[in-house]
Design a protein around this motif. Structure first.
Motif, PDB file in Angstrom:
ATOM      1  N   TYR A 134      16.393   5.533   1.320  1.00  0.00           N
ATOM      2  CA  TYR A 134      17.773   6.010   1.220  1.00  0.00           C
ATOM      3  C   TYR A 134      18.191   6.896   2.392  1.00  0.00           C
ATOM      4  O   TYR A 134      19.382   7.007   2.689  1.00  0.00           O
ATOM      5  CB  TYR A 134      17.974   6.740  -0.109  1.00  0.00           C
ATOM      6  CG  TYR A 134      17.676   5.867  -1.311  1.00  0.00           C
ATOM      7  CD1 TYR A 134      18.245   4.602  -1.435  1.00  0.00           C
ATOM      8  CD2 TYR A 134      16.799   6.288  -2.300  1.00  0.00           C
ATOM      9  CE1 TYR A 134      17.956   3.787  -2.522  1.00  0.00           C
ATOM     10  CE2 TYR A 134      16.506   5.484  -3.390  1.00  0.00           C
ATOM     11  CZ  TYR A 134      17.088   4.234  -3.497  1.00  0.00           C
ATOM     12  OH  TYR A 134      16.802   3.429  -4.566  1.00  0.00           O
ATOM     13  N   GLN A 135      17.231   7.535   3.054  1.00  0.00           N
ATOM     14  CA  GLN A 135      17.556   8.343   4.231  1.00  0.00           C
ATOM     15  C   GLN A 135      17.097   7.674   5.526  1.00  0.00           C
ATOM     16  O   GLN A 135      17.073   8.304   6.588  1.00  0.00           O
ATOM     17  CB  GLN A 135      16.956   9.742   4.095  1.00  0.00           C
ATOM     18  CG  GLN A 135      17.564  10.524   2.930  1.00  0.00           C
ATOM     19  CD  GLN A 135      17.106  11.958   2.858  1.00  0.00           C
ATOM     20  OE1 GLN A 135      16.425  12.469   3.745  1.00  0.00           O
ATOM     21  NE2 GLN A 135      17.466  12.643   1.780  1.00  0.00           N
ATOM     22  N   ASN A 136      16.745   6.384   5.425  1.00  0.00           N
ATOM     23  CA  ASN A 136      16.538   5.503   6.583  1.00  0.00           C
ATOM     24  C   ASN A 136      15.367   5.877   7.495  1.00  0.00           C
ATOM     25  O   ASN A 136      15.308   5.419   8.633  1.00  0.00           O
ATOM     26  CB  ASN A 136      17.822   5.411   7.426  1.00  0.00           C
ATOM     27  CG  ASN A 136      18.948   4.739   6.670  1.00  0.00           C
ATOM     28  OD1 ASN A 136      18.732   3.726   6.007  1.00  0.00           O
ATOM     29  ND2 ASN A 136      20.135   5.307   6.740  1.00  0.00           N
ATOM     30  N   ARG A 137      14.414   6.649   7.009  1.00  0.00           N
ATOM     31  CA  ARG A 137      13.252   6.916   7.854  1.00  0.00           C
ATOM     32  C   ARG A 137      12.396   5.662   8.022  1.00  0.00           C
ATOM     33  O   ARG A 137      11.650   5.545   9.004  1.00  0.00           O
ATOM     34  CB  ARG A 137      12.427   8.063   7.282  1.00  0.00           C
ATOM     35  CG  ARG A 137      13.127   9.405   7.379  1.00  0.00           C
ATOM     36  CD  ARG A 137      12.165  10.555   7.188  1.00  0.00           C
ATOM     37  NE  ARG A 137      12.877  11.807   7.032  1.00  0.00           N
ATOM     38  CZ  ARG A 137      12.299  12.984   6.828  1.00  0.00           C
ATOM     39  NH1 ARG A 137      10.968  13.061   6.752  1.00  0.00           N
ATOM     40  NH2 ARG A 137      13.013  14.080   6.694  1.00  0.00           N
ATOM     41  N   GLY A 138      12.504   4.752   7.057  1.00  0.00           N
ATOM     42  CA  GLY A 138      11.781   3.501   7.203  1.00  0.00           C
ATOM     43  C   GLY A 138      12.208   2.737   8.442  1.00  0.00           C
ATOM     44  O   GLY A 138      11.378   2.093   9.103  1.00  0.00           O
ATOM     45  N   ARG A 139      13.464   2.805   8.778  1.00  0.00           N
ATOM     46  CA  ARG A 139      13.958   2.124   9.978  1.00  0.00           C
ATOM     47  C   ARG A 139      13.393   2.773  11.242  1.00  0.00           C
ATOM     48  O   ARG A 139      13.141   2.092  12.240  1.00  0.00           O
ATOM     49  CB  ARG A 139      15.483   2.148   9.981  1.00  0.00           C
ATOM     50  CG  ARG A 139      16.097   1.309   8.859  1.00  0.00           C
ATOM     51  CD  ARG A 139      15.783  -0.178   9.046  1.00  0.00           C
ATOM     52  NE  ARG A 139      16.166  -0.977   7.895  1.00  0.00           N
ATOM     53  CZ  ARG A 139      16.186  -2.307   7.903  1.00  0.00           C
ATOM     54  NH1 ARG A 139      15.823  -2.961   8.990  1.00  0.00           N
ATOM     55  NH2 ARG A 139      16.530  -2.979   6.819  1.00  0.00           N
ATOM     56  N   ARG A 185       0.811  -1.221   0.000  1.00  0.00           N
ATOM     57  CA  ARG A 185       0.000   0.000   0.000  1.00  0.00           C
ATOM     58  C   ARG A 185       0.848   1.277   0.000  1.00  0.00           C
ATOM     59  O   ARG A 185       0.758   2.076  -0.916  1.00  0.00           O
ATOM     60  CB  ARG A 185      -0.978   0.023   1.185  1.00  0.00           C
ATOM     61  CG  ARG A 185      -1.934  -1.148   1.239  1.00  0.00           C
ATOM     62  CD  ARG A 185      -3.125  -0.922   0.360  1.00  0.00           C
ATOM     63  NE  ARG A 185      -3.845   0.281   0.731  1.00  0.00           N
ATOM     64  CZ  ARG A 185      -4.648   0.371   1.774  1.00  0.00           C
ATOM     65  NH1 ARG A 185      -4.843  -0.674   2.571  1.00  0.00           N
ATOM     66  NH2 ARG A 185      -5.281   1.505   2.022  1.00  0.00           N
ATOM     67  N   THR A 186       1.607   1.526   1.055  1.00  0.00           N
ATOM     68  CA  THR A 186       2.521   2.678   1.115  1.00  0.00           C
ATOM     69  C   THR A 186       3.804   2.225   1.797  1.00  0.00           C
ATOM     70  O   THR A 186       3.799   1.265   2.574  1.00  0.00           O
ATOM     71  CB  THR A 186       1.935   3.865   1.908  1.00  0.00           C
ATOM     72  OG1 THR A 186       1.949   3.551   3.304  1.00  0.00           O
ATOM     73  CG2 THR A 186       0.514   4.205   1.462  1.00  0.00           C
ATOM     74  N   LEU A 187       4.891   2.921   1.550  1.00  0.00           N
ATOM     75  CA  LEU A 187       6.159   2.540   2.173  1.00  0.00           C
ATOM     76  C   LEU A 187       6.137   2.677   3.696  1.00  0.00           C
ATOM     77  O   LEU A 187       6.681   1.811   4.394  1.00  0.00           O
ATOM     78  CB  LEU A 187       7.305   3.349   1.572  1.00  0.00           C
ATOM     79  CG  LEU A 187       7.678   2.957   0.137  1.00  0.00           C
ATOM     80  CD1 LEU A 187       8.772   3.863  -0.401  1.00  0.00           C
ATOM     81  CD2 LEU A 187       8.118   1.503   0.052  1.00  0.00           C
ATOM     82  N   PRO A 188       5.521   3.736   4.267  1.00  0.00           N
ATOM     83  CA  PRO A 188       5.435   3.755   5.731  1.00  0.00           C
ATOM     84  C   PRO A 188       4.685   2.553   6.303  1.00  0.00           C
ATOM     85  O   PRO A 188       5.095   1.992   7.328  1.00  0.00           O
ATOM     86  CB  PRO A 188       4.702   5.072   6.019  1.00  0.00           C
ATOM     87  CG  PRO A 188       5.049   5.956   4.871  1.00  0.00           C
ATOM     88  CD  PRO A 188       5.093   5.031   3.687  1.00  0.00           C
ATOM     89  N   LEU A 189       3.597   2.124   5.647  1.00  0.00           N
ATOM     90  CA  LEU A 189       2.879   0.945   6.112  1.00  0.00           C
ATOM     91  C   LEU A 189       3.732  -0.311   5.949  1.00  0.00           C
ATOM     92  O   LEU A 189       3.682  -1.211   6.791  1.00  0.00           O
ATOM     93  CB  LEU A 189       1.555   0.794   5.358  1.00  0.00           C
ATOM     94  CG  LEU A 189       0.447   1.781   5.713  1.00  0.00           C
ATOM     95  CD1 LEU A 189      -0.751   1.582   4.795  1.00  0.00           C
ATOM     96  CD2 LEU A 189       0.032   1.650   7.172  1.00  0.00           C
ATOM     97  N   LEU A 190       4.511  -0.377   4.877  1.00  0.00           N
ATOM     98  CA  LEU A 190       5.396  -1.525   4.686  1.00  0.00           C
ATOM     99  C   LEU A 190       6.362  -1.650   5.855  1.00  0.00           C
ATOM    100  O   LEU A 190       6.494  -2.721   6.469  1.00  0.00           O
ATOM    101  CB  LEU A 190       6.162  -1.386   3.365  1.00  0.00           C
ATOM    102  CG  LEU A 190       7.094  -2.524   2.948  1.00  0.00           C
ATOM    103  CD1 LEU A 190       7.265  -2.529   1.424  1.00  0.00           C
ATOM    104  CD2 LEU A 190       8.479  -2.448   3.595  1.00  0.00           C
ATOM    105  N   TYR A 191       7.048  -0.556   6.168  1.00  0.00           N
ATOM    106  CA  TYR A 191       8.027  -0.614   7.255  1.00  0.00           C
ATOM    107  C   TYR A 191       7.352  -0.852   8.599  1.00  0.00           C
ATOM    108  O   TYR A 191       7.940  -1.479   9.496  1.00  0.00           O
ATOM    109  CB  TYR A 191       8.849   0.666   7.287  1.00  0.00           C
ATOM    110  CG  TYR A 191      10.003   0.669   6.316  1.00  0.00           C
ATOM    111  CD1 TYR A 191      11.170  -0.032   6.594  1.00  0.00           C
ATOM    112  CD2 TYR A 191       9.923   1.359   5.109  1.00  0.00           C
ATOM    113  CE1 TYR A 191      12.234  -0.046   5.701  1.00  0.00           C
ATOM    114  CE2 TYR A 191      10.979   1.363   4.209  1.00  0.00           C
ATOM    115  CZ  TYR A 191      12.132   0.654   4.518  1.00  0.00           C
ATOM    116  OH  TYR A 191      13.192   0.644   3.615  1.00  0.00           O
TER     117      TYR A 191
END
Length: 334
Positions: free
Chosen positions: A299-304, A258-264
């Motif tokens: 690339y700027q690691n906000r997913g982590r 759905r979205t990258l924030p939801l993925l992480y």
């Protein structure tokens, strides 16, 4: 005598691509398919709506670097004209695009999907279509003085002359509870014939939009029109809910994130591994970093940072609660 391996099922994959977010998601989809299924025997088609018909402006991918990379990854862009939905209802692209496909077994995937495992692990029966159960109870709404959910759903089966409504019910669920009724997320679905399936899908969606049963007059049908029509189409072709053979879809083989924030926030370590592995390839990185959510999340690691906020073993039951936390922390991007 040695056991024989099952015969590989040959089918095509189709997703819808447009300029903007969908073109970058398509790159990740194509790259993850190549990484996890290097011997995939079918074709990846990216159906691209063209200007004209129901699109007064062009939604096509204009970046030549994106088009070239999609081709390099083995995807074929398939132009089609959206006549009935277009910019007023982009979800309808997945319905109208099916007519442009070769009439061979197909799996439709929303573009925001990663391939994380081998499709040989999925036991498709293309003669019996099915679709994603990764959904919430978004439709129909239970009106205070209106018909119950069973009456709403049955009115559609009756309108299209579909027998066997009672056989579609999950009787392990309570009376009038939304999960008792066959309702799918349209993030994936499949069938043996995109021509036949697409024609029926279009017929049902247009009739629900333009001439729905009287008991549904107070129901809001957008943006769920595709998901309202989909179970009716699947039932019409003798399909139903996905069984254990399809567990790899929304499981170990595909992930509709759905979205990258939801993925992480909620997906498995394997999904994150595939995402970051394909995105790390230099030739892809040069293109993907132009899209702000990918640049920031990967690339700027906000997913982590997102990942550290949630326990994957104890997630909130509703997606809305996850979104609330992400927005509160300034980490919601789309």
């Amino acid at each position: 005598m040695t056991d024989q391996k099952p015969v590989r099922q040959v089918f095509n994959i189709v997703a819808v691509v447009q300029s903007g977010r969908l073109q970058y998601e398509a790159l990740l989809l194509a790259a993850s398919l190549r990484a996890t299924n290097p011997n995939f025997a079918g074709k990846l088609y990216l159906a691209e709506p063209q200007q004209g018909g129901a699109w007064s402006r062009s939604p096509s991918v204009t970046d030549p670097a994106v088009r070239a990379m999609l081709a390099e990854l083995g995807a074929e862009i398939l132009p089609f004209e959206a006549v009935h939905f277009g910019q007023n209802y982009p979800h309808g692209n997945k319905i109208e695009a099916l007519a442009a496909l070769p009439d061979e077994p197909f799996l439709f995937l929303d573009t925001d999907t990663l391939i994380t495992g081998d499709f040989d692990a999925v036991g498709f029966d293309f003669a019996k279509p099915s679709a994603s159960m990764r959904r919430e109870g978004t439709w129909p709404a239970q009106e205070l003085y209106g018909p119950d959910l069973a009456t709403s759903w049955k009115s559609l089966y009756d309108a299209f002359g579909l027998d066997g409504f009672e056989q579609t019910l999950d009787e392990s669920q309570p009376q009038n509870y939304w999960q008792r009724f066959m309702y799918f997320n349209a993030g994936w679905f499949f069938h043996a014939s995109p021509k036949a399936f697409g024609q029926r899908f279009l017929e049902y969606a247009l009739r629900i939009r333009d001439n729905r049963p009287e008991v549904l007059e107070c129901q809001e049908i957008f943006p769920w029109l595709d998901q309202i029509a989909l179970p009716l189409v699947i039932h019409a072709f003798g399909g139903g809910r996905p069984g254990p053979a399809l567990a790899g879809l929304d499981g170990a083989v595909t992930c509709h994130y759905r979205t990258l924030p939801l993925l992480y926030a909620r997906e498995s370590d394997r999904v994150v591994e595939v995402l970051e592995d394909v995105a790390s390839k230099q030739e892809l990185r040069r293109i993907l970093r132009d899209y702000e959510p990918i640049k920031l999340m990967i690339y700027q690691n906000r997913g982590r940072k997102v990942r550290a906020l949630f326990d994957r073993e104890d997630l909130p039951r509703r997606e809305q609660a996850i979104r609330f936390v992400l927005k509160r922390e300034g980490l919601w991007l789309r």
